[in-house]
Motif scaffolding. Sequence first.
Motif, PDB file in Angstrom:
ATOM      1  N   PRO A 148       0.824  -1.215   0.000  1.00 56.28           N
ATOM      2  CA  PRO A 148       0.000   0.000   0.000  1.00 56.28           C
ATOM      3  C   PRO A 148       0.855   1.260   0.000  1.00 56.28           C
ATOM      4  N   GLN A 149       0.357   2.284  -0.649  1.00 53.81           N
ATOM      5  CA  GLN A 149       1.047   3.569  -0.709  1.00 53.81           C
ATOM      6  C   GLN A 149       0.313   4.578   0.166  1.00 53.81           C
ATOM      7  N   SER A 150       1.055   5.480   0.772  1.00 53.10           N
ATOM      8  CA  SER A 150       0.446   6.476   1.656  1.00 53.10           C
ATOM      9  C   SER A 150       1.335   7.695   1.732  1.00 53.10           C
ATOM     10  N   ARG A 151       0.761   8.755   2.283  1.00 55.84           N
ATOM     11  CA  ARG A 151       1.492  10.002   2.516  1.00 55.84           C
ATOM     12  C   ARG A 151       1.220  10.478   3.930  1.00 55.84           C
ATOM     13  N   LEU A 163     -14.010  11.862  18.762  1.00 54.24           N
ATOM     14  CA  LEU A 163     -15.334  11.944  19.372  1.00 54.24           C
ATOM     15  C   LEU A 163     -16.426  12.364  18.390  1.00 54.24           C
ATOM     16  N   THR A 164     -16.034  12.847  17.212  1.00 55.83           N
ATOM     17  CA  THR A 164     -17.017  13.230  16.196  1.00 55.83           C
ATOM     18  C   THR A 164     -17.036  12.269  15.013  1.00 55.83           C
ATOM     19  N   HIS A 165     -16.344  11.144  15.125  1.00 53.51           N
ATOM     20  CA  HIS A 165     -16.334  10.119  14.077  1.00 53.51           C
ATOM     21  C   HIS A 165     -15.827  10.671  12.748  1.00 53.51           C
ATOM     22  N   THR A 166     -14.771  11.489  12.819  1.00 59.63           N
ATOM     23  CA  THR A 166     -14.196  12.070  11.604  1.00 59.63           C
ATOM     24  C   THR A 166     -12.705  11.784  11.440  1.00 59.63           C
ATOM     25  N   PRO A 167     -12.131  10.741  12.065  1.00 58.35           N
ATOM     26  CA  PRO A 167     -10.676  10.561  11.992  1.00 58.35           C
ATOM     27  C   PRO A 167     -10.188   9.973  10.681  1.00 58.35           C
ATOM     28  N   GLY A 168     -11.016   9.195   9.976  1.00 60.94           N
ATOM     29  CA  GLY A 168     -10.575   8.590   8.722  1.00 60.94           C
ATOM     30  C   GLY A 168     -10.189   7.134   8.810  1.00 60.94           C
ATOM     31  N   PHE A 169     -10.367   6.485   9.956  1.00 65.40           N
ATOM     32  CA  PHE A 169     -10.099   5.050  10.044  1.00 65.40           C
ATOM     33  C   PHE A 169     -10.999   4.322   9.044  1.00 65.40           C
ATOM     34  N   LYS A 174     -15.405  -0.420   1.235  1.00 59.52           N
ATOM     35  CA  LYS A 174     -16.110  -1.475   0.526  1.00 59.52           C
ATOM     36  C   LYS A 174     -15.373  -2.806   0.659  1.00 59.52           C
ATOM     37  N   GLU A 175     -16.159  -3.862   0.701  1.00 63.11           N
ATOM     38  CA  GLU A 175     -15.605  -5.199   0.867  1.00 63.11           C
ATOM     39  C   GLU A 175     -14.641  -5.523  -0.276  1.00 63.11           C
ATOM     40  N   GLY A 176     -13.490  -6.072   0.075  1.00 60.76           N
ATOM     41  CA  GLY A 176     -12.517  -6.494  -0.928  1.00 60.76           C
ATOM     42  C   GLY A 176     -11.513  -5.442  -1.322  1.00 60.76           C
ATOM     43  N   GLN A 177     -11.729  -4.176  -0.955  1.00 57.73           N
ATOM     44  CA  GLN A 177     -10.756  -3.146  -1.283  1.00 57.73           C
ATOM     45  C   GLN A 177      -9.499  -3.323  -0.436  1.00 57.73           C
ATOM     46  N   PRO A 178      -8.312  -2.952  -0.984  1.00 58.99           N
ATOM     47  CA  PRO A 178      -7.069  -3.158  -0.229  1.00 58.99           C
ATOM     48  C   PRO A 178      -7.087  -2.542   1.167  1.00 58.99           C
ATOM     49  N   LEU A 179      -7.615  -1.327   1.273  1.00 53.34           N
ATOM     50  CA  LEU A 179      -7.606  -0.673   2.573  1.00 53.34           C
ATOM     51  C   LEU A 179      -8.514  -1.409   3.560  1.00 53.34           C
ATOM     52  N   ALA A 199      -2.051  -0.353  19.314  1.00 56.49           N
ATOM     53  CA  ALA A 199      -0.827  -0.794  18.650  1.00 56.49           C
ATOM     54  C   ALA A 199      -1.135  -1.444  17.297  1.00 56.49           C
ATOM     55  N   ARG A 200      -2.219  -2.201  17.206  1.00 50.80           N
ATOM     56  CA  ARG A 200      -2.612  -2.813  15.938  1.00 50.80           C
ATOM     57  C   ARG A 200      -3.147  -1.776  14.956  1.00 50.80           C
ATOM     58  N   LEU A 201      -3.789  -0.753  15.469  1.00 51.24           N
ATOM     59  CA  LEU A 201      -4.381   0.280  14.627  1.00 51.24           C
ATOM     60  C   LEU A 201      -3.331   1.230  14.054  1.00 51.24           C
ATOM     61  N   ALA A 202      -2.288   1.502  14.814  1.00 51.13           N
ATOM     62  CA  ALA A 202      -1.332   2.564  14.475  1.00 51.13           C
ATOM     63  C   ALA A 202      -0.712   2.439  13.085  1.00 51.13           C
ATOM     64  N   PRO A 203      -0.311   1.259  12.621  1.00 52.47           N
ATOM     65  CA  PRO A 203       0.330   1.188  11.301  1.00 52.47           C
ATOM     66  C   PRO A 203      -0.638   1.333  10.126  1.00 52.47           C
ATOM     67  N   LEU A 204      -1.928   1.298  10.363  1.00 56.85           N
ATOM     68  CA  LEU A 204      -2.899   1.303   9.272  1.00 56.85           C
ATOM     69  C   LEU A 204      -3.112   2.718   8.736  1.00 56.85           C
ATOM     70  N   PRO A 205      -3.086   2.898   7.419  1.00 49.98           N
ATOM     71  CA  PRO A 205      -3.299   4.242   6.872  1.00 49.98           C
ATOM     72  C   PRO A 205      -4.761   4.662   6.985  1.00 49.98           C
ATOM     73  N   LEU A 206      -4.961   5.972   7.012  1.00 49.32           N
ATOM     74  CA  LEU A 206      -6.304   6.530   7.026  1.00 49.32           C
ATOM     75  C   LEU A 206      -6.873   6.581   5.613  1.00 49.32           C
ATOM     76  N   ALA A 207      -8.183   6.622   5.526  1.00 50.24           N
ATOM     77  CA  ALA A 207      -8.841   6.733   4.220  1.00 50.24           C
ATOM     78  C   ALA A 207      -8.919   8.175   3.744  1.00 50.24           C
ATOM     79  N   HIS A 208      -8.866   9.118   4.678  1.00 50.60           N
ATOM     80  CA  HIS A 208      -8.921  10.534   4.314  1.00 50.60           C
ATOM     81  C   HIS A 208      -8.271  11.346   5.425  1.00 50.60           C
ATOM     82  N   GLU A 209      -8.059  12.605   5.157  1.00 50.06           N
ATOM     83  CA  GLU A 209      -7.496  13.500   6.164  1.00 50.06           C
ATOM     84  C   GLU A 209      -8.389  13.559   7.400  1.00 50.06           C
TER      85      GLU A 209
END
Length: 435
Positions: A148-151, A163-169, A174-179, A199-209
């Motif tokens: 996966p590529q990320s910035r 607390l506002t459900h806007t972090p981008g996790f 959609k099912e089957g997408q790499p992310l 610790a498991r969450l930290a390496p995962l890239p966000l979907a948006h800012e």
Amino acid sequence: MPPTLSALTLAVLLAATSAPLPAASGSATPLPVAAPDSQGMSGARLARLHDFIGGLAARGDYLGAVTLLARNGRIVDWRAYGHLDLARTRPMPRDAIFRIYSMSKTVTAVAMMTLMEEGRFALDDPVGKYLPELRAMRVHTGGPLDAPQSRPVARPLTIRHLLTHTPGFAVYGKEGQPLTLLFERAALGESRDLADYVARLAPLPLAHEPGAEFHYDGVPIQVAGRLVEVLSGMPLDVYLERRIFAPLGMRDTGFEVPLAKRARIAAMTTTGADGRLAPPAPGSIAAAGERSNPYFSGAGGLYSTAGDYARFAQMLLDGGSLDGVTILGRKTVDFMMQNQLTQLDAGVRESSPGEGFGLGGSVVLDTARRGRPGSVGQYGWSGAAGTYYTVDRQEKLVAILMTQHLPQGLPQDPPRLAVPFYNLVYQSLVQVKGP
């Protein structure tokens, strides 16, 4: 529409609307009691609510339910319907214990606000200030699953974003997408505790800012639960017990149910292939009374009763205090119940038509657009298995419905209850009461 009840059943329901409310078995009445008509709610009109919920249980759409209504700080209606067990041998008690799933999120938000009031953090602090693992978040830009590529993010992930459900996790992808598959590989639900979860969450890239989009999900509130632990120096279950449950007298609320109380747990049902109520598939949910996950899930792991949650909701309605105990300051509660989605980059103001989102629950912005009676500023949320609550400060009203059914997204699923339940509650209001 529910079936027509017998004349005898209807007569009993109508008579019960004006009868005094005894204490539920094994527990004290959670709030003072008053006749509905004395508090501006029609006892005769509440029979429509009893008829509807009772009809659902009678024809087998739901196994059972508990409803509780309070106005001006007094319980005016508290009913149990149907059965506690799938064999239908035990009537549902009013102090039945339910898995409340996402109604846990409001509790976690209140816990966070108690720590903010103590100066432990500011809402726009970077999460990485307290959880270093989340200091250098990245946004996914493409690439295959194994490369996966990320910035780097353009701005840090903040506590407000959580607390506002806007972090981008990206758990909503959609099912089957790499992310999406990256999140599935991380197996967050198998985390041994909240520290392992982060610790498991930290390496995962966000979907948006962070802050760019609203996507309701449990992951940010699990992280908030870990923040409670780090900021307070206590496990989440201990903090909630000491700072919220014990002070409010919520004796039946927690992440596990003691063995001595497990006979009061409402059976969970789902929809079978034949359209009838059935138990969930083995292993799909934790055994009754046990923790839902290895970690303490502040997003969906609590058990509670209608009576316990009524005390919590009444505390919010009363501005953070109940029976001489103060959990939050009045202005903090005001802040929680304001729409927070005005912070989004894209200018989104609502989470669904007529509703915004505060801290820990939805906020009504426009009753007409939402399509049912209520009040602007009304605050509340629901749980995955059919639990609902609302706090309406204009009407000085708390309304709670507890059921235990996990829908399957099938045509034969029983009807969703939020709209008819709240319509039947609000049609019973006949006059304004209180100062």
